[in-house]
Design a protein around this motif. Structure first.
Motif, mmCIF file in Angstrom:
data_model
loop_
_atom_site.group_PDB
_atom_site.id
_atom_site.type_symbol
_atom_site.label_atom_id
_atom_site.label_comp_id
_atom_site.label_asym_id
_atom_site.label_seq_id
_atom_site.Cartn_x
_atom_site.Cartn_y
_atom_site.Cartn_z
ATOM 1 N N SER A 87 26.679 11.491 1.763
ATOM 2 C CA SER A 87 27.092 11.074 3.107
ATOM 3 C C SER A 87 27.771 9.713 3.045
ATOM 4 N N GLN A 188 14.333 4.167 12.530
ATOM 5 C CA GLN A 188 13.119 3.679 13.203
ATOM 6 C C GLN A 188 13.023 4.277 14.622
ATOM 7 N N GLY A 260 13.999 8.394 5.078
ATOM 8 C CA GLY A 260 13.917 7.311 4.105
ATOM 9 C C GLY A 260 12.683 6.480 4.414
ATOM 10 N N ARG A 261 12.803 5.702 5.488
ATOM 11 C CA ARG A 261 11.730 4.799 5.900
ATOM 12 C C ARG A 261 10.380 5.506 6.030
HETATM 13 C C1 LIG Z 1 20.036 5.818 6.522
HETATM 14 C C2 LIG Z 1 20.188 7.268 6.660
HETATM 15 C C3 LIG Z 1 19.068 8.096 6.573
HETATM 16 C C4 LIG Z 1 17.659 7.581 6.448
HETATM 17 O O1 LIG Z 1 17.264 6.827 7.552
HETATM 18 P P1 LIG Z 1 15.718 6.418 7.739
HETATM 19 O O2 LIG Z 1 15.697 5.724 9.032
HETATM 20 O O3 LIG Z 1 15.358 5.537 6.609
HETATM 21 O O4 LIG Z 1 14.931 7.674 7.749
HETATM 22 C C5 LIG Z 1 19.267 9.456 6.630
HETATM 23 N N1 LIG Z 1 20.511 9.982 6.768
HETATM 24 C C6 LIG Z 1 21.613 9.204 6.842
HETATM 25 C C7 LIG Z 1 22.940 9.833 6.977
HETATM 26 C C8 LIG Z 1 21.481 7.827 6.804
HETATM 27 O O5 LIG Z 1 22.568 7.056 6.901
#
Ligand SMILES: *Cc1c(COP(=O)(O)O)cnc(C)c1O
Length: 400
Positions: A87, A188, A260-261
């Motif tokens: 991405s 978040q 992620g988080r």
């Molecule tokens: C940053 C991002 C994530 C992860 O985001 P979190 O808030 O850490 O879960 C997932 N997908 C894309 C396209 C992102 O840019």
């Protein structure tokens, strides 16, 4: 987690990761989507240490990557290439080319111009590029403006009408295979309604694409699930999954989720040590050996992190916890109640597993700190502390 023992053994500042917590978070989310085809693709940018990625890969996780460097990390850590997504709003030609050669699951396209580049490069290589299109559903995620991504005013994705045009273009192309659709409204997130609304909008688009013979197989809902930093009321993984799935009736798609988080945030600890205390006029400062270059979230987003001083002192008063860097923005907290400290006392900064080390820099010629994993009550070093020699290794001109 034995902070004293680990700080003594590995030195400070230090990142500690609870790999058991990481695993539990992964399994909780995976279970929430049970009964549907689903892939959890860990968002590598949250914490891209190879051992962290490998840990998730061993549980069956894919990887959501935002640079070719992250794609390479994912492959090196053993992530199945058909669970890797690339991405990002601005991919270079060489990145697109390499992603196509590596034959990952799909490239997430964020503009018409980029779709044309992906087609041209696929043609050059004689390949068919699997793509998804990032749709911007124009939903306010009700989070911090810097981590909001799903409004038209943000730079991410394309609007519904443009997306339709792009799918039609891709369908006609010999070199493009539109297999997925993607949205990610922010980070978040603590409210379910915006996610559900976005999912409903995007699933309607999938239905209208079906009517024109564009068959979407992967419904990528992005990441963004929030975690507890302070007293946030959180979305339960089960409710999250149900909200998404309730918008997908009649569609035979694999759901891809890119947390992620949620996976790594609460399982990470940043450990730093008190150097000095001082009082300027009435203001009390606790100066520690960690700094904004190690953990920038308080400076960058005014983010709250729970902070604990490890000593037995009961005499508390308000203080700012600050680092040694030459910036007034170099703080971890302002005006929090902390005990009187002595040099050498440990300070634990909680919930530092996501966007901690990955956002670290060498500002002020400070080596990046060591990272240690704790799993089954055993610890191991997963990244050694940088040295001065590491920092200057790429600088060459001064030698001649
Ligand atoms: C940053 C991002 C994530 C992860 O985001 P979190 O808030 O850490 O879960 C997932 N997908 C894309 C396209 C992102 O840019």
């Amino acid at each position: 987690m034995n902070f004293n023992y680990l700080a003594k053994k590995y030195g400070t500042p230090l990142y500690l990761y609870d790999f058991d917590h990481f695993k539990n978070q992964y399994l909780k989310l995976k279970e929430a989507f049970a009964g549907r085809k689903s892939i959890i693709s860990y968002a590598v940018k949250a914490n891209s240490n190879l051992s962290v990625i490998k840990h998730f890969a061993s549980l069956g996780s894919g990887a959501d990557c935002v640079s070719i460097g992250e794609v390479k990390r994912a492959l090196l850590a053993g992530v199945n290439k058909y669970k890797i997504i690339f991405s990002g709003v601005g991919k270079r030609d060489d990145e697109i080319k390499e992603a196509l050669i590596k034959d990952i699951l799909m490239i997430n396209v964020e503009s018409e111009a980029e779709l044309a580049r992906v087609e041209a490069i696929a043609k050059e290589l004689g390949k068919i590029a699997r793509i998804s299109i990032r749709v911007n559903p124009n939903i306010d995620p009700k989070t911090h403006p810097y981590i909001s991504t799903g409004l038209h005013e943000n730079k991410f994705g394309v609007d519904i009408e443009t997306a339709k045009k792009m799918y039609i273009f891709a369908k006609k192309s010999e070199f493009l295979n539109p297999v997925g659709i993607h949205f990610h409204i922010g980070s978040q997130l603590t409210q379910l309604e915006p996610i559900k609304e976005a999912s409903a909008i995007v699933s309607d688009l999938v239905r209208s694409l079906k009517a024109i013979d564009v068959d979407i197989k992967f419904f990528d809902i992005g990441g963004g699930l929030g975690i507890k930093y302070k007293d946030e009321k959180l979305i339960e993984p089960y409710d999250y999954a149900q909200a998404i799935l309730s918008t997908l009736s009649g569609l035979d798609v694999t759901v891809i989720c890119e947390p992620g988080r949620f996976l790594v945030g609460n399982g990470g600890y940043f450990i730093t040590k008190v150097l000095y205390e001082k009082v300027n006029a009435d203001k009390r400062f606790v100066i520690v050996d960690g700094a904004m270059n190690d953990l920038i979230r308080p400076s960058l987003y005014k983010a709250y992190h729970k902070i604990e001083v490890l000593n037995e002192n009961n005499e508390k008063s308000k203080a700012n916890i600050v680092g040694p860097i030459c910036e007034s923005g170099d703080f971890f907290a302002k005006n929090i109640e902390v005990p009187k400290t002595n040099p050498g006392d440990l300070v634990v900064i909680y919930s530092a597993g996501a966007y901690g080390f990955t956002m670290a820099s060498n500002y002020n010629t400070r080596p990046r700190v060591a990272e240690v994993a704790v799993e089954n009550e055993k610890e191991r070093l997963i990244r050694r502390r940088e040295t001065f020699e590491d920092l200057i290794a790429c600088e060459i001109d001064y030698l001649v």
